[in-house]
Enzyme design. Structure first.
Site, PDB file in Angstrom:
ATOM      1  N   SER A  81       0.804  -1.231   0.000  1.00  0.00           N
ATOM      2  CA  SER A  81       0.000   0.000   0.000  1.00  0.00           C
ATOM      3  C   SER A  81       0.833   1.274   0.000  1.00  0.00           C
ATOM      4  O   SER A  81       0.260   2.361   0.081  1.00  0.00           O
ATOM      5  CB  SER A  81      -0.939   0.000   1.217  1.00  0.00           C
ATOM      6  OG  SER A  81      -0.234   0.331   2.396  1.00  0.00           O
ATOM      7  N   SER A 126      -8.864   3.120  -3.901  1.00  0.00           N
ATOM      8  CA  SER A 126      -8.142   4.267  -3.336  1.00  0.00           C
ATOM      9  C   SER A 126      -8.322   5.548  -4.139  1.00  0.00           C
ATOM     10  O   SER A 126      -8.378   5.527  -5.376  1.00  0.00           O
ATOM     11  CB  SER A 126      -6.646   3.932  -3.299  1.00  0.00           C
ATOM     12  OG  SER A 126      -5.885   5.075  -3.019  1.00  0.00           O
ATOM     13  N   GLU A 128      -6.038   7.432  -4.697  1.00  0.00           N
ATOM     14  CA  GLU A 128      -4.844   7.551  -5.548  1.00  0.00           C
ATOM     15  C   GLU A 128      -5.200   7.303  -7.014  1.00  0.00           C
ATOM     16  O   GLU A 128      -4.483   7.744  -7.907  1.00  0.00           O
ATOM     17  CB  GLU A 128      -3.777   6.550  -5.110  1.00  0.00           C
ATOM     18  CG  GLU A 128      -2.895   7.015  -3.991  1.00  0.00           C
ATOM     19  CD  GLU A 128      -1.949   8.149  -4.378  1.00  0.00           C
ATOM     20  OE1 GLU A 128      -1.185   7.989  -5.333  1.00  0.00           O
ATOM     21  OE2 GLU A 128      -1.996   9.196  -3.719  1.00  0.00           O
ATOM     22  N   TYR A 150       1.342   1.799  -7.904  1.00  0.00           N
ATOM     23  CA  TYR A 150       0.310   1.460  -6.913  1.00  0.00           C
ATOM     24  C   TYR A 150      -1.069   1.844  -7.432  1.00  0.00           C
ATOM     25  O   TYR A 150      -2.010   1.044  -7.402  1.00  0.00           O
ATOM     26  CB  TYR A 150       0.602   2.181  -5.595  1.00  0.00           C
ATOM     27  CG  TYR A 150      -0.536   2.149  -4.601  1.00  0.00           C
ATOM     28  CD1 TYR A 150      -0.749   1.043  -3.797  1.00  0.00           C
ATOM     29  CD2 TYR A 150      -1.399   3.245  -4.460  1.00  0.00           C
ATOM     30  CE1 TYR A 150      -1.799   1.013  -2.883  1.00  0.00           C
ATOM     31  CE2 TYR A 150      -2.446   3.232  -3.549  1.00  0.00           C
ATOM     32  CZ  TYR A 150      -2.642   2.112  -2.762  1.00  0.00           C
ATOM     33  OH  TYR A 150      -3.681   2.094  -1.863  1.00  0.00           O
TER      34      TYR A 150
HETATM   35  P1  NAP Z   1      -1.560  -1.255   5.580  1.00  0.00           P
HETATM   36  O1  NAP Z   1      -1.525  -0.801   7.010  1.00  0.00           O
HETATM   37  O2  NAP Z   1      -0.357  -1.084   4.715  1.00  0.00           O
HETATM   38  O3  NAP Z   1      -1.955  -2.811   5.611  1.00  0.00           O
HETATM   39  C1  NAP Z   1      -1.798  -3.622   4.491  1.00  0.00           C
HETATM   40  C2  NAP Z   1      -2.012  -5.075   4.893  1.00  0.00           C
HETATM   41  O4  NAP Z   1      -1.804  -5.889   3.729  1.00  0.00           O
HETATM   42  C3  NAP Z   1      -1.058  -5.576   5.969  1.00  0.00           C
HETATM   43  O5  NAP Z   1      -1.792  -6.343   6.886  1.00  0.00           O
HETATM   44  C4  NAP Z   1      -0.091  -6.465   5.186  1.00  0.00           C
HETATM   45  O6  NAP Z   1       0.424  -7.522   5.958  1.00  0.00           O
HETATM   46  C5  NAP Z   1      -0.998  -7.004   4.098  1.00  0.00           C
HETATM   47  N1  NAP Z   1      -0.235  -7.458   2.941  1.00  0.00           N
HETATM   48  C6  NAP Z   1       0.727  -6.777   2.269  1.00  0.00           C
HETATM   49  N2  NAP Z   1       1.198  -7.523   1.258  1.00  0.00           N
HETATM   50  C7  NAP Z   1       0.510  -8.689   1.292  1.00  0.00           C
HETATM   51  C8  NAP Z   1       0.539  -9.869   0.507  1.00  0.00           C
HETATM   52  N3  NAP Z   1       1.388 -10.005  -0.526  1.00  0.00           N
HETATM   53  N4  NAP Z   1      -0.309 -10.891   0.798  1.00  0.00           N
HETATM   54  C9  NAP Z   1      -1.152 -10.776   1.860  1.00  0.00           C
HETATM   55  N5  NAP Z   1      -1.219  -9.693   2.652  1.00  0.00           N
HETATM   56  C10 NAP Z   1      -0.396  -8.656   2.364  1.00  0.00           C
HETATM   57  O7  NAP Z   1      -2.770  -0.586   4.814  1.00  0.00           O
HETATM   58  P2  NAP Z   1      -4.069   0.158   5.399  1.00  0.00           P
HETATM   59  O8  NAP Z   1      -3.752   1.589   5.566  1.00  0.00           O
HETATM   60  O9  NAP Z   1      -4.645  -0.635   6.499  1.00  0.00           O
HETATM   61  O10 NAP Z   1      -5.039   0.094   4.118  1.00  0.00           O
HETATM   62  C11 NAP Z   1      -5.857  -1.038   3.891  1.00  0.00           C
HETATM   63  C12 NAP Z   1      -6.180  -1.132   2.402  1.00  0.00           C
HETATM   64  O11 NAP Z   1      -6.821   0.070   1.986  1.00  0.00           O
HETATM   65  C13 NAP Z   1      -4.975  -1.289   1.480  1.00  0.00           C
HETATM   66  O12 NAP Z   1      -5.390  -2.095   0.405  1.00  0.00           O
HETATM   67  C14 NAP Z   1      -4.700   0.123   1.000  1.00  0.00           C
HETATM   68  O13 NAP Z   1      -4.061   0.088  -0.268  1.00  0.00           O
HETATM   69  C15 NAP Z   1      -6.103   0.667   0.919  1.00  0.00           C
HETATM   70  N6  NAP Z   1      -6.270   2.113   1.100  1.00  0.00           N
HETATM   71  C16 NAP Z   1      -5.714   2.717   2.190  1.00  0.00           C
HETATM   72  C17 NAP Z   1      -5.923   4.067   2.382  1.00  0.00           C
HETATM   73  C18 NAP Z   1      -5.351   4.776   3.583  1.00  0.00           C
HETATM   74  O14 NAP Z   1      -5.303   6.006   3.556  1.00  0.00           O
HETATM   75  N7  NAP Z   1      -4.950   4.071   4.625  1.00  0.00           N
HETATM   76  C19 NAP Z   1      -6.706   4.803   1.475  1.00  0.00           C
HETATM   77  C20 NAP Z   1      -7.262   4.127   0.380  1.00  0.00           C
HETATM   78  C21 NAP Z   1      -7.052   2.772   0.212  1.00  0.00           C
HETATM   79  P3  NAP Z   1       2.005  -7.590   6.285  1.00  0.00           P
HETATM   80  O15 NAP Z   1       2.306  -6.349   7.067  1.00  0.00           O
HETATM   81  O16 NAP Z   1       2.158  -8.853   7.033  1.00  0.00           O
HETATM   82  O17 NAP Z   1       2.693  -7.590   4.964  1.00  0.00           O
HETATM   83  O1  G4F Z   2       1.433   9.425   3.581  1.00  0.00           O
HETATM   84  P1  G4F Z   2       1.723   9.160   2.165  1.00  0.00           P
HETATM   85  O2  G4F Z   2       2.796   8.187   1.858  1.00  0.00           O
HETATM   86  O3  G4F Z   2       0.325   8.718   1.522  1.00  0.00           O
HETATM   87  P2  G4F Z   2      -0.179   8.649   0.003  1.00  0.00           P
HETATM   88  O4  G4F Z   2       0.937   8.590  -0.963  1.00  0.00           O
HETATM   89  O5  G4F Z   2      -1.169   9.747  -0.172  1.00  0.00           O
HETATM   90  O6  G4F Z   2      -0.901   7.218  -0.021  1.00  0.00           O
HETATM   91  C1  G4F Z   2      -1.738   6.812   1.049  1.00  0.00           C
HETATM   92  O7  G4F Z   2      -3.050   7.213   0.784  1.00  0.00           O
HETATM   93  C2  G4F Z   2      -3.648   6.615  -0.376  1.00  0.00           C
HETATM   94  C3  G4F Z   2      -5.070   7.183  -0.509  1.00  0.00           C
HETATM   95  O8  G4F Z   2      -5.048   8.338  -1.294  1.00  0.00           O
HETATM   96  C4  G4F Z   2      -3.659   5.121  -0.192  1.00  0.00           C
HETATM   97  F1  G4F Z   2      -4.262   4.530  -1.255  1.00  0.00           F
HETATM   98  C5  G4F Z   2      -2.235   4.611  -0.034  1.00  0.00           C
HETATM   99  O9  G4F Z   2      -2.264   3.208   0.195  1.00  0.00           O
HETATM  100  C6  G4F Z   2      -1.609   5.293   1.171  1.00  0.00           C
HETATM  101  O10 G4F Z   2      -2.276   4.854   2.322  1.00  0.00           O
HETATM  102  O11 G4F Z   2       2.078  10.526   1.419  1.00  0.00           O
HETATM  103  C7  G4F Z   2       1.202  11.630   1.449  1.00  0.00           C
HETATM  104  C8  G4F Z   2       1.897  12.829   0.809  1.00  0.00           C
HETATM  105  C9  G4F Z   2       2.511  12.510  -0.556  1.00  0.00           C
HETATM  106  O12 G4F Z   2       2.237  13.560  -1.443  1.00  0.00           O
HETATM  107  C10 G4F Z   2       4.010  12.447  -0.293  1.00  0.00           C
HETATM  108  O13 G4F Z   2       4.812  12.842  -1.398  1.00  0.00           O
HETATM  109  O14 G4F Z   2       2.996  13.201   1.642  1.00  0.00           O
HETATM  110  C11 G4F Z   2       4.132  13.448   0.843  1.00  0.00           C
HETATM  111  N1  G4F Z   2       5.333  13.240   1.649  1.00  0.00           N
HETATM  112  C12 G4F Z   2       6.240  14.232   1.951  1.00  0.00           C
HETATM  113  N2  G4F Z   2       7.244  13.725   2.667  1.00  0.00           N
HETATM  114  C13 G4F Z   2       5.772  12.091   2.192  1.00  0.00           C
HETATM  115  C14 G4F Z   2       6.972  12.406   2.834  1.00  0.00           C
HETATM  116  N3  G4F Z   2       5.248  10.849   2.206  1.00  0.00           N
HETATM  117  C15 G4F Z   2       5.920   9.890   2.863  1.00  0.00           C
HETATM  118  N4  G4F Z   2       5.398   8.635   2.909  1.00  0.00           N
HETATM  119  N5  G4F Z   2       7.120  10.136   3.493  1.00  0.00           N
HETATM  120  C16 G4F Z   2       7.683  11.382   3.507  1.00  0.00           C
HETATM  121  O15 G4F Z   2       8.762  11.571   4.065  1.00  0.00           O
END
Ligand code: NAP
Ligand code: G4F
Length: 326
Positions: A81, A126, A128, A150
């Site tokens: 993710s 997402s 994204e 992604y």
């Molecule tokens: P996260 O904390 O990164 O959790 C991802 C989970 O996926 C972890 O439990 C990880 O387990 C598991 N995983 C990774 N690779 C895998 C694989 N190859 N096979 C099976 N399991 C695997 O993500 P989250 O923030 O909870 O988000 C949950 C979902 O929503 C993700 O699909 C993310 O892309 C999506 N999403 C998140 C956001 C956000 O802002 N948080 C927004 C939109 C969509 P391990 O740690 O053991 O690898």
């Molecule tokens: O926290 P980020 O890594 O989240 P990003 O790229 O928005 O993605 C997250 O949200 C998505 C939903 O829109 C999910 F689908 C995805 O799985 C994930 O949960 O970065 C947020 C922003 C970006 O623009 C990045 O360039 O923060 C900026 N940033 C600046 N400095 C940084 C950093 N991001 C990260 N991770 N680390 C930095 O040091």
């Protein structure tokens, strides 16, 4: 009085941030929870009765897991993710985050035939996918313009979910969730990286914080609020896709203000730029319009941006105190 049958949920990615909050949300509603953990989880071969090892890059045991879990609802949260990392691992990300969705859908389609029941499927899509946005705010009908491996993988999963819904009459929905954070957020995402650094700098455990593009803007909400919307989507009569967002946009700079400000620090001299954190292609701004979720699901976010920043910093202060032996 007739007893209602306990419902069973299978959650992939149960060890992640959303898995944590969704599990608690469903337990409060008396669900029996089954979870899939990856091979990176500790205690290989020792998973509990309702935890199963599987990897979304390998579909071989998904059918067996479905047979054992016998779920009414499946929440597909597992993914690689991290957007920045997906540029380094584009094929792996496509395999897990994209084709992994197809593997789940196909396993469920076959399971439904074997078990003679319908399963409700949630796909973690997402914001994204909107990437270089073509309109603002983004709704369910805004065209996608993915800007990372992604995001491309998520677009693939999104369309396969719709394809299985329309081809096989499956109850399969996409939640198009905008960024949501919490104390359980992975430490490589920007908000948690900041809240952890705020706490450690405050306690003298760290001097500086290195960040990439702090002008990026996101629609940030609280993960605990967003998992409710996932569940609500699966309780409807008709499967549909929904945007889930707060509608409020803030920059990384705003998050720095809120979190450093919470402990009385000025971040200007404490934050430095790390070119490695910049992405080959950036998503500059995302802003969601969750009107459909508000109207049809009666869903709305409860935690504000400032409350979220404070909650994360307070949690990390507690961890930093433990680290400092205080
Ligand atoms: P996260 O904390 O990164 O959790 C991802 C989970 O996926 C972890 O439990 C990880 O387990 C598991 N995983 C990774 N690779 C895998 C694989 N190859 N096979 C099976 N399991 C695997 O993500 P989250 O923030 O909870 O988000 C949950 C979902 O929503 C993700 O699909 C993310 O892309 C999506 N999403 C998140 C956001 C956000 O802002 N948080 C927004 C939109 C969509 P391990 O740690 O053991 O690898
Ligand atoms: O926290 P980020 O890594 O989240 P990003 O790229 O928005 O993605 C997250 O949200 C998505 C939903 O829109 C999910 F689908 C995805 O799985 C994930 O949960 O970065 C947020 C922003 C970006 O623009 C990045 O360039 O923060 C900026 N940033 C600046 N400095 C940084 C950093 N991001 C990260 N991770 N680390 C930095 O040091």
């Amino acid at each position: 009085m007739a007893e209602t049958k306990q419902r069973r949920a299978l959650i992939t990615g149960i060890s992640g941030q959303d898995g944590y909050y969704l599990t608690r949300f469903l337990l409060e509603r008396n669900y029996e929870i089954h979870g899939i953990v990856s091979c990176r989880a500790p205690g290989i071969g020792e998973a509990g009765e309702r935890l199963y090892y599987a990897d979304l890059s390998d579909g071989s045991n998904l059918g067996q897991i479905l047979d054992k879990a016998n779920p009414d609802e499946v929440y597909n949260l597992a993914a690689q993710s991290h957007v920045r990392l997906s540029f380094d691992l584009p094929q792996y990300t496509a395999n897990v985050t994209g084709i992994g969705v197809l593997r789940m859908l196909d396993a469920i389609r076959e399971y439904q035939q074997r078990a003679g029941k319908q399963v409700r499927f949630y796909q973690a899509s997402s914001s994204e996918m909107f990437g270089k946005v073509v309109e603002s705010p983004q709704t369910e009908s805004t065209p996608f313009y993915p800007r990372s491996p992604y995001a491309c993988a998520k677009v693939y999963g999104y369309w396969q979910t719709i394809n299985y819904r329309e081809s096989y009459d499956m109850f399969a929905v996409n939640g198009i969730l905008f960024n949501h954070e919490s104390p359980k957020r992975g430490e490589a995402f920007v908000t948690r990286k900041i809240s952890k650094a705020v706490a450690r700098i405050k306690l003298g455990l760290q001097d500086k914080l290195s960040l990439g593009n702090i002008d990026a803007q996101r629609d940030w909400g609280f993960a605990g609020d967003f998992v409710e919307a996932m569940w609500l989507m699966l309780q409807r009569d008709v499967p549909e896709d929904y945007v889930v967002a707060t509608g409020q946009v803030h920059s990384v700079r705003d998050f720095l203000d809120a979190s450093f400000g919470h402990v009385g620090l000025d971040w200007a001299d404490l934050v430095e730029t790390d070119q490695n954190m910049f992405r080959p292609a950036e998503v500059d701004i995302l802003c969601g319009d969750a009107s459909k979720a508000r109207e049809k699901l009666n869903w709305q976010p409860k935690v504000s941006f400032e409350e979220l920043a404070r909650m994360m910093v307070d949690h990390d202060l507690e961890l930093a105190r433990q680290e400092a032996g205080q």
